[in-house]
Enzyme design. Structure first.
Site, PDB file in Angstrom:
ATOM      1  N   ASP A  84       0.870  -1.174   0.000  1.00  0.00           N
ATOM      2  CA  ASP A  84       0.000   0.000   0.000  1.00  0.00           C
ATOM      3  C   ASP A  84       0.906   1.223   0.000  1.00  0.00           C
ATOM      4  O   ASP A  84       1.466   1.593   1.039  1.00  0.00           O
ATOM      5  CB  ASP A  84      -0.909   0.002   1.228  1.00  0.00           C
ATOM      6  CG  ASP A  84      -1.782   1.247   1.288  1.00  0.00           C
ATOM      7  OD1 ASP A  84      -2.430   1.563   0.275  1.00  0.00           O
ATOM      8  OD2 ASP A  84      -1.799   1.911   2.350  1.00  0.00           O
ATOM      9  N   GLU A  94      -1.840  -1.498  -5.035  1.00  0.00           N
ATOM     10  CA  GLU A  94      -3.037  -0.722  -5.350  1.00  0.00           C
ATOM     11  C   GLU A  94      -2.747   0.208  -6.524  1.00  0.00           C
ATOM     12  O   GLU A  94      -1.685   0.829  -6.585  1.00  0.00           O
ATOM     13  CB  GLU A  94      -3.458   0.087  -4.126  1.00  0.00           C
ATOM     14  CG  GLU A  94      -4.764   0.825  -4.291  1.00  0.00           C
ATOM     15  CD  GLU A  94      -5.186   1.519  -3.011  1.00  0.00           C
ATOM     16  OE1 GLU A  94      -6.287   1.240  -2.531  1.00  0.00           O
ATOM     17  OE2 GLU A  94      -4.400   2.346  -2.491  1.00  0.00           O
ATOM     18  N   ASP A 152      -2.054   1.324   7.179  1.00  0.00           N
ATOM     19  CA  ASP A 152      -1.351   1.095   5.906  1.00  0.00           C
ATOM     20  C   ASP A 152      -0.983  -0.382   5.755  1.00  0.00           C
ATOM     21  O   ASP A 152      -1.056  -0.942   4.660  1.00  0.00           O
ATOM     22  CB  ASP A 152      -0.084   1.952   5.825  1.00  0.00           C
ATOM     23  CG  ASP A 152      -0.373   3.423   6.043  1.00  0.00           C
ATOM     24  OD1 ASP A 152      -0.868   4.061   5.104  1.00  0.00           O
ATOM     25  OD2 ASP A 152      -0.127   3.909   7.155  1.00  0.00           O
TER      26      ASP A 152
END
Length: 191
Positions: A29, A93, A166
């Site tokens: 992330d 992502e 996170d």
């Protein structure tokens, strides 16, 4: 590592696929201040397959550093973790659209470094949109961070919510990749 699937029942709506080897996915992330990572592995020991959290953490980027130093830190620390965990794949992502162009550019630089770290290790990379990740883990694409943390903890059978958020997001990205791979495997077996 790597995985192979074996179809246990005739092709039908109730076919089950079991992996003959564990599949380990390294989720990332990316963030401009904190980049989370998480390692999830499939485990088929026992009667039912499950997901196991192997590791999670966050790279906190020093604000006093130059952009080049910050990117080097992310690259170096991700590389250490990729070597340590030897995943089968890396899941990241996708970039979301931001109103602030400067923030989007900085995030894009961190993503580029994460992609480079994976490529340098010769690892395949999959990218997922935020809505798809949330849908895969929570069942709702507009879920809040707390809902993602809760479901990640449930799916991985963790005693506590994964921290920081996170790292929880990185675990969610890895789970999304495993769910997607399993779905594609089932679809391929059904043809």
């Amino acid at each position: 590592m790597g995985h192979q699937a074996i179809l246990l029942q005739p092709v039908s709506a109730h076919a089950r696929v079991i992996y003959t080897q564990a599949v380990r996915v390294f989720g990332i992330d990316c963030g401009t201040e904190t980049t989370g990572f998480g390692v999830v592995e499939t485990c088929d020991a026992g009667r039912q397959s499950r997901l196991v959290c192997m590791s999670m953490g966050a790279i906190r980027i020093g604000k006093a550093q130059t952009t080049a130093q910050r990117l080097e830190q992310v690259y170096r620390e991700l590389t250490v973790e990729l070597i340590r965990w030897t995943p089968d794949a890396v899941a990241i992502e996708e970039v979301f659209y931001s109103v602030n162009a400067k923030s989007a550019l900085k995030l894009g630089q961190v993503r580029g470094v994460a992609l480079l770290a994976a490529a340098t290790q010769g690892l395949p990379v999959a990218e997922y949109a935020p809505l798809r990740i949330k849908s895969s883990v929570v069942g709702y694409g507009l879920a809040k961070k707390e809902q993602v943390q809760f479901m990640v903890a449930r799916l991985l059978e963790l005693a506590e919510l994964p921290q920081p958020s996170d790292a929880a997001d990185a675990l969610a990205i890895a789970i999304c990749h495993i769910h997607t791979a399993q779905t594609l495997s089932l679809q391929g077996a059904a043809r």
